[in-house]
Each structure stands twice: as structure tokens, then as C-alpha cells.
Scaffold this motif. Structure first.
Motif, PDB file in Angstrom:
ATOM      1  N   MET A 308       0.822  -1.211   0.000  1.00  0.00           N
ATOM      2  CA  MET A 308       0.000   0.000   0.000  1.00  0.00           C
ATOM      3  C   MET A 308       0.853   1.256   0.000  1.00  0.00           C
ATOM      4  SD  MET A 308      -2.842  -1.381  -0.339  1.00  0.00           S
ATOM      5  CE  MET A 308      -3.738   0.176  -0.419  1.00  0.00           C
ATOM      6  N   THR A 309       2.003   1.215   0.673  1.00  0.00           N
ATOM      7  CA  THR A 309       2.903   2.367   0.672  1.00  0.00           C
ATOM      8  C   THR A 309       3.431   2.643  -0.724  1.00  0.00           C
ATOM      9  OG1 THR A 309       3.580   2.006   2.972  1.00  0.00           O
ATOM     10  CG2 THR A 309       5.062   3.304   1.588  1.00  0.00           C
ATOM     11  N   LEU A 310       3.823   1.579  -1.442  1.00  0.00           N
ATOM     12  CA  LEU A 310       4.339   1.757  -2.793  1.00  0.00           C
ATOM     13  C   LEU A 310       3.254   2.265  -3.740  1.00  0.00           C
ATOM     14  CD1 LEU A 310       6.625  -1.392  -3.098  1.00  0.00           C
ATOM     15  CD2 LEU A 310       7.295   0.964  -2.618  1.00  0.00           C
ATOM     16  N   VAL A 311       2.029   1.771  -3.558  1.00  0.00           N
ATOM     17  CA  VAL A 311       0.910   2.286  -4.358  1.00  0.00           C
ATOM     18  C   VAL A 311       0.709   3.770  -4.060  1.00  0.00           C
ATOM     19  CG1 VAL A 311      -1.574   2.160  -4.752  1.00  0.00           C
ATOM     20  CG2 VAL A 311      -0.244   0.054  -4.571  1.00  0.00           C
ATOM     21  N   GLY A 312       0.749   4.110  -2.776  1.00  0.00           N
ATOM     22  CA  GLY A 312       0.597   5.509  -2.387  1.00  0.00           C
ATOM     23  C   GLY A 312       1.703   6.383  -2.934  1.00  0.00           C
ATOM     24  N   ALA A 313       2.939   5.859  -2.929  1.00  0.00           N
ATOM     25  CA  ALA A 313       4.060   6.624  -3.468  1.00  0.00           C
ATOM     26  C   ALA A 313       3.847   6.922  -4.952  1.00  0.00           C
ATOM     27  CB  ALA A 313       5.366   5.860  -3.258  1.00  0.00           C
ATOM     28  N   GLY A 314       3.336   5.918  -5.688  1.00  0.00           N
ATOM     29  CA  GLY A 314       3.052   6.139  -7.099  1.00  0.00           C
ATOM     30  C   GLY A 314       1.964   7.180  -7.308  1.00  0.00           C
ATOM     31  N   LEU A 315       0.910   7.107  -6.507  1.00  0.00           N
ATOM     32  CA  LEU A 315      -0.159   8.099  -6.611  1.00  0.00           C
ATOM     33  C   LEU A 315       0.345   9.494  -6.244  1.00  0.00           C
ATOM     34  CD1 LEU A 315      -3.167   6.154  -5.016  1.00  0.00           C
ATOM     35  CD2 LEU A 315      -2.816   6.707  -7.436  1.00  0.00           C
ATOM     36  N   GLY A 316       1.238   9.546  -5.243  1.00  0.00           N
ATOM     37  CA  GLY A 316       1.806  10.836  -4.868  1.00  0.00           C
ATOM     38  C   GLY A 316       2.604  11.451  -5.995  1.00  0.00           C
ATOM     39  N   GLY A 317       3.353  10.620  -6.743  1.00  0.00           N
ATOM     40  CA  GLY A 317       4.102  11.128  -7.879  1.00  0.00           C
ATOM     41  C   GLY A 317       3.190  11.694  -8.956  1.00  0.00           C
ATOM     42  N   VAL A 318       2.058  11.018  -9.192  1.00  0.00           N
ATOM     43  CA  VAL A 318       1.085  11.515 -10.168  1.00  0.00           C
ATOM     44  C   VAL A 318       0.512  12.854  -9.711  1.00  0.00           C
ATOM     45  CG1 VAL A 318      -1.152  11.076 -11.239  1.00  0.00           C
ATOM     46  CG2 VAL A 318       0.509   9.218 -11.016  1.00  0.00           C
ATOM     47  N   MET A 319       0.218  12.960  -8.409  1.00  0.00           N
ATOM     48  CA  MET A 319      -0.357  14.205  -7.878  1.00  0.00           C
ATOM     49  C   MET A 319       0.631  15.357  -7.988  1.00  0.00           C
ATOM     50  SD  MET A 319      -2.540  12.950  -4.561  1.00  0.00           S
ATOM     51  CE  MET A 319      -3.294  14.554  -4.398  1.00  0.00           C
ATOM     52  N   VAL A 320       1.918  15.082  -7.714  1.00  0.00           N
ATOM     53  CA  VAL A 320       2.927  16.132  -7.855  1.00  0.00           C
ATOM     54  C   VAL A 320       3.000  16.606  -9.301  1.00  0.00           C
ATOM     55  CG1 VAL A 320       5.395  16.611  -7.746  1.00  0.00           C
ATOM     56  CG2 VAL A 320       4.295  15.413  -5.863  1.00  0.00           C
ATOM     57  N   ALA A 321       2.953  15.658 -10.245  1.00  0.00           N
ATOM     58  CA  ALA A 321       3.023  16.009 -11.664  1.00  0.00           C
ATOM     59  C   ALA A 321       1.810  16.812 -12.111  1.00  0.00           C
ATOM     60  CB  ALA A 321       3.167  14.742 -12.501  1.00  0.00           C
ATOM     61  N   ARG A 322       0.628  16.444 -11.594  1.00  0.00           N
ATOM     62  CA  ARG A 322      -0.612  17.085 -12.036  1.00  0.00           C
ATOM     63  C   ARG A 322      -0.880  18.406 -11.306  1.00  0.00           C
ATOM     64  NH1 ARG A 322      -4.254  13.531 -14.568  1.00  0.00           N
ATOM     65  NH2 ARG A 322      -3.031  12.146 -15.911  1.00  0.00           N
ATOM     66  N   LEU A 323      -0.597  18.445  -9.984  1.00  0.00           N
ATOM     67  CA  LEU A 323      -0.979  19.597  -9.165  1.00  0.00           C
ATOM     68  C   LEU A 323       0.171  20.542  -8.867  1.00  0.00           C
ATOM     69  CD1 LEU A 323      -3.210  17.773  -6.500  1.00  0.00           C
ATOM     70  CD2 LEU A 323      -3.943  18.880  -8.624  1.00  0.00           C
ATOM     71  N   GLY A 324       1.409  20.070  -9.017  1.00  0.00           N
ATOM     72  CA  GLY A 324       2.547  20.842  -8.539  1.00  0.00           C
ATOM     73  C   GLY A 324       2.895  20.420  -7.121  1.00  0.00           C
ATOM     74  N   VAL A 325       4.110  20.754  -6.694  1.00  0.00           N
ATOM     75  CA  VAL A 325       4.601  20.268  -5.406  1.00  0.00           C
ATOM     76  C   VAL A 325       3.771  20.774  -4.241  1.00  0.00           C
ATOM     77  CG1 VAL A 325       6.561  20.295  -3.812  1.00  0.00           C
ATOM     78  CG2 VAL A 325       6.965  19.976  -6.255  1.00  0.00           C
ATOM     79  N   LEU A 326       3.498  22.081  -4.181  1.00  0.00           N
ATOM     80  CA  LEU A 326       2.853  22.651  -3.001  1.00  0.00           C
ATOM     81  C   LEU A 326       1.404  22.193  -2.863  1.00  0.00           C
ATOM     82  CD1 LEU A 326       4.306  26.279  -3.042  1.00  0.00           C
ATOM     83  CD2 LEU A 326       5.010  24.335  -1.639  1.00  0.00           C
ATOM     84  N   ARG A 327       0.657  22.202  -3.956  1.00  0.00           N
ATOM     85  CA  ARG A 327      -0.738  21.747  -3.858  1.00  0.00           C
ATOM     86  C   ARG A 327      -0.823  20.256  -3.559  1.00  0.00           C
ATOM     87  NH1 ARG A 327      -4.160  23.872  -8.832  1.00  0.00           N
ATOM     88  NH2 ARG A 327      -2.207  23.510  -9.960  1.00  0.00           N
ATOM     89  N   ALA A 328       0.113  19.480  -4.121  1.00  0.00           N
ATOM     90  CA  ALA A 328       0.143  18.051  -3.795  1.00  0.00           C
ATOM     91  C   ALA A 328       0.452  17.845  -2.316  1.00  0.00           C
ATOM     92  CB  ALA A 328       1.176  17.337  -4.659  1.00  0.00           C
ATOM     93  N   LEU A 329       1.358  18.652  -1.772  1.00  0.00           N
ATOM     94  CA  LEU A 329       1.660  18.577  -0.340  1.00  0.00           C
ATOM     95  C   LEU A 329       0.410  18.839   0.497  1.00  0.00           C
ATOM     96  CD1 LEU A 329       5.079  20.445   0.048  1.00  0.00           C
ATOM     97  CD2 LEU A 329       4.598  18.108   0.788  1.00  0.00           C
TER      98      LEU A 329
END
Length: 452
Positions: A308-329
């Protein structure tokens, strides 16, 4: 500034196959392995040895080595190790020395019994050595990772390092618990020491990275050299030492402190994962007191949790790419905080394997998302010429929240029930989110400062 790099599918597969990128799987494993030996795994061992929760919380202070690693990171960055540096280079020599310290200390922990008050102090002392060696290894590996990779390999290299790191944590977390359940704690820690051979071999079979410089770094250090040359009457050896210290110790911090809002940035870095840290320090004792066996804890929280952590890490990478670093944070931070409420439900339900799987799924999924966004933010703040020292400073602030701030979790858990405790861990995430909102409003371009 290193931004998010997009790849075609063919190029993405090619970059992951590069030997330098592949090597980070093994360095990541070596980096992740020692963490649980002084954290969650040690907490379970102490709980089984009938050490009270307050003392378990205090023992977690050995993790302050991670919080203060920035203090000696300039030495790791520039100080040669006689003989080894000539043979291996400055990065690999420091990695190897820290790995040897971890192996010796883990073996020493294996022959001690923390249930005996007379030998408990030795267990804690050797745990401190493991933590210190592990923190030093992290400094050197972070610098190695940055310097060995080309610009287009940074994303793949970070992903491989995280994957290896999580597998290492699985081995020393779930794996060690399963071994301890069947063969005893001594064998568990001895086998973890043996697994450090993965990282040792990686040191010898991989190349040493080239040293990198920037104009800003050279200008800062030239000013320091000029300053020391003005000291008339000072022996030349002393002036050279002062010049070295200025460049190695002061310049990375001077560079960082030139940036607007740097104090708020450090406060945010320290508090963003505070709620997670407060939860994590008491999670293992909670599982034990809820009636779960060591094998159940190991399989579900470490095995299933890793996926689940690795799945979450992948989703986090997608969110950073789509939203930018600060909004993803921000999005990931809110989800991290809300995930602590699932532990409230687990405390209400008590022993239930299906509920435990739900709890671990939500907590690890959101934790993986938050970690990816957070590491992207930390990396974006580092000047490439001072990556080792500046990344050590920033990651140390995170470790401070995980150890120093969270060490009182045992004291708090002794005085409230588990439902109240997990509600308080949710509230503990709010200060970091408020600081993030301030940064988004006042410093929206903060992640573009690392090339200054």
C-alpha cells in the motif's frame, strides 16, 4: 531547479535499466534496513520485555541521530577517510564505514537482553550506534544518489531508492518480527546485521561519482578564503583550516539562509509529518495490546503495508506532476491527517484482522502519497553544490518530529485511552498544514530557489 521530468514509455523503461539507477535499489535497501532496528521493531521487543510505555517512548530518542545528522554532514561531504577515500572515493568510503558500524552494533544488540535492567543500558547504547551509523549512511547515500545520476535519471533513481528503502524496512520490520516469533530476538538482530552485506557489496561494485560545483558555491567559498587571508599573523595551516571550515560548514547554511522565509520553511519541514510521527511511535505497542501476534503484525503491517505504501508513493508522484509540489503537499497532508481517524475506529473495534487491513491500507496509502510529495519538496530546496549538507538539514527537521517531538507519545498514551490518543495525533497534523498554507500564499515560487 530540478523539476518533474516527463518521459515517453520507451525512454522511461530505458532509464530504469541504467546500471546507476539499478544500483540505488541496493543502496536504498541498505539505507532502509537499520531504521526499524531502533524504531518499531525495538519498540515491540521492549514491549515483550515488559518495559513500560513511557520508557519505550524515551528509548525512541536514540533516533535523534537522524534529527541532528546535519551537524556532521559537512564532514561526510568533504572529510577524507585515510586509506579508504583513496581506494573508494569520498562517497563510497563513508558509506562503507557507516555500514560496518551498523553491523557491529546490531550484532551487539543481538547478544543483549533489554528485559534485564542491568543490560538494558547496553541495548540502548548499541541502538544509538546503529542510529548514528544509519544517519551517516543516509547522508552519504543521498549525496551519492544526487551526484551519480544524470538530470534525466533523477526521477527513476529516487523511485528505485524508495523501493529499496521500503524493502529494507520490510526486512527489519516484518521480517525481524517473524524471525523473533520463531527463533528469538537474538537471531532476528543477527540476521539483520548479515543482510547489510547487500549494501556493502553495492559499495564495491558501483562507481564513485564525480564532484560537482556551481558558480554560486565557488563565489561563496572564494569570499571565505579571502576573509581568512586578511588575518595577518595567523599560521598558514590555520588559515587553510578556517577556509576549509568556512566552505564545508558555513557556506551550505549561508546559501540556504539567503532564501526568503527560510525559518518558516524549516518549521514546516519539522511539523508536516508530526501527526504521522506521533502515531507511529505508539503504533507497535497498540497492536500488541490489541491482541495481535508478532506474525500478524509482521505480515499485515509490514508486508501488506509495504504494498500500500508503494501504491501511495506512485499516486503521490502523479499528484505532484498534475498539481505541482505545493498543492500536492496540501492534498496529501490533509489525507494523512484524516487517516489517523481510522486508528480511532480500530481502537473501538479492538482485535479484528479485517479491520486491521483497512487501517493499514488507509494509513500506508496516504503516508506513501505524503512521503513522495514531501521528498520532492525537500529535493527542490537543495542547491546541487550542497545537496548532502542541505538535504541532511531538511531531513533532520523531519526526523526531529519523528523522534524528539514524538518521544512524549508514550507518556501521553499512558494517560489517555487509545481512542483519545489517535484523535490527538490527528490534531497534531494541523500546525504543519497551516504553515504550508502560509508558504503557498507568501512563497509560491520557493521551489525554484535551488539553482540560485
Amino acid at each position: 531547479m530540478r523539476g518533474i521530468i516527463s518521459f515517453s514509455p520507451q525512454r522511461l523503461l530505458g532509464v530504469y535499466g541504467d546500471p546507476r539507477v539499478v544500483s540505488l535499489l541496493f543502496f536504498g535497501f541498505s539505507s532502509g534496513l537499520p531504521l526499524a532496528l531502533t524504531g518499531a521493531t525495538l519498540a515491540v521487543w521492549l514491549t515483550e520485555a515488559r518495559v513500560n510505555l513511557t520508557n519505550i517512548g524515551l528509548v525512541s530518542l536514540v533516533g535523534l541521530a537522524y534529527a541532528f545528522k546535519f551537524l556532521w554532514s559537512p564532514l561526510v561531504d568533504r572529510l577524507p577517510i585515510p586509506g579508504l577515500t583513496t581506494m573508494l572515493g569520498r562517497r563510497r568510503s563513508w558509506i562503507l564505514v557507516s555500514q560496518c558500524a551498523i553491523v557491529v552494533a546490531a550484532l551487539a544488540m543481538a547478544v543483549n537482553d533489554p528485559g534485564d535492567p542491568d543490560t538494558r543500558r547496553w541495548t540502548i547504547l548499541w541502538a544509538l550506534v546503529v542510529a548514528f551509523g544509519s544517519a551517516t549512511q543516509d547522508i552519504a547515500i543521498d549525496a551519492y544518489r544526487t551526484e551519480i545520476l544524470a538530470e534525466t535519471q533523477l526521477g527513476a533513481g529516487a523511485a528505485n531508492l524508495v523501493f529499496g528503502y521500503r524493502v529494507g524496512m520490510l526486512a527489519s520490520g516484518g521480517g525481524a518480527l517473524i524471525i523473533a516469533d520463531s527463533a528469538g530476538w537474538g537471531w532476528a538482530y543477527a540476521l539483520m546485521a548479515a543482510l547489510m552485506a547487500v549494501g556493502v557489496i553495492a559499495v564495491f561494485v558501483n562507481p564513485e561519482p564525480a564532484v560537482r560545483h556551481t558558480p554560486a558555491q565557488q563565489a561563496l567559498e572564494a569570499a571565505g578564503t579571502e576573509w581568512t587571508q586578511r588575518w595577518a599573523g595567523i599560521p598558514s595551516d590555520v588559515r587553510r583550516a578556517l577556509s576549509w571550515g568556512y566552505g564545508a560548514v558555513l557556506c551550505p547554511f549561508l546559501d540556504f539562509m539567503r532564501r526568503p522565509g527560510w525559518i518558516v520553511v524549516l518549521l514546516f519541514v519539522a511539523t508536516y509529518k508530526y501527526g504521522d510521527a506521533l502515531l507511529g511511535v505508539m503504533a507497535a505497542p497498540f497492536y500488541v495490546q490489541a491482541g495481535f501476534s508478532l506474525t500478524e503484525i509482521g505480515v499485515v503491517t509490514k508486508g501488506f503495508g509495504l504494498v500500500m505504501t508503494l501504491v501511495g508513493a506512485g499516486l503521490g508522484g502523479v499528484m505532484v506532476a498534475r498539481l505541482g509540489v505545493l498543492r500536492a503537499l496540501l492534498v496529501c497532508g490533509v489525507l494523512q491527517a484524516l487517516s489517523n481517524l481510522v486508528f480511532v475506529a480500530q481502537a473501538w473495534v479492538g482485535y479484528s484482522m479485517p479491520m486491521l487491513m483497512v487501517t493499514i491500507s488507509v494509513e500506508n496509502l496516504t503516508g506513501g502519497m505524503g512521503t513522495t510529495a514531501f521528498v520532492a519538496y525537500l529535493s527542490s530546496l537543495c542547491n546541487v553544490a550542497y545537496t548532502a549538507t542541505q538535504y541532511a538539514l531538511l531531513s533532520s527537521m523531519t526526523a526531529a518530529a519523528r523522534t524528539f517531538f514524538a518521544s512524549g507519545g508514550g507518556w501521553l498514551a499512558d494517560r489517555v485511552d487509545w481512542v483519545e490518543y489517535f484523535l490527538l495525533t490527528t490534531l497534531a497534523a494541523i500546525p504543519g498544514l497551516l504553515l504550508l498554507l502560509w508558504i503557498m500564499r507568501r512563497l509560491p515560487q520557493q521551489t525554484d530557489l535551488s539553482k540560485a
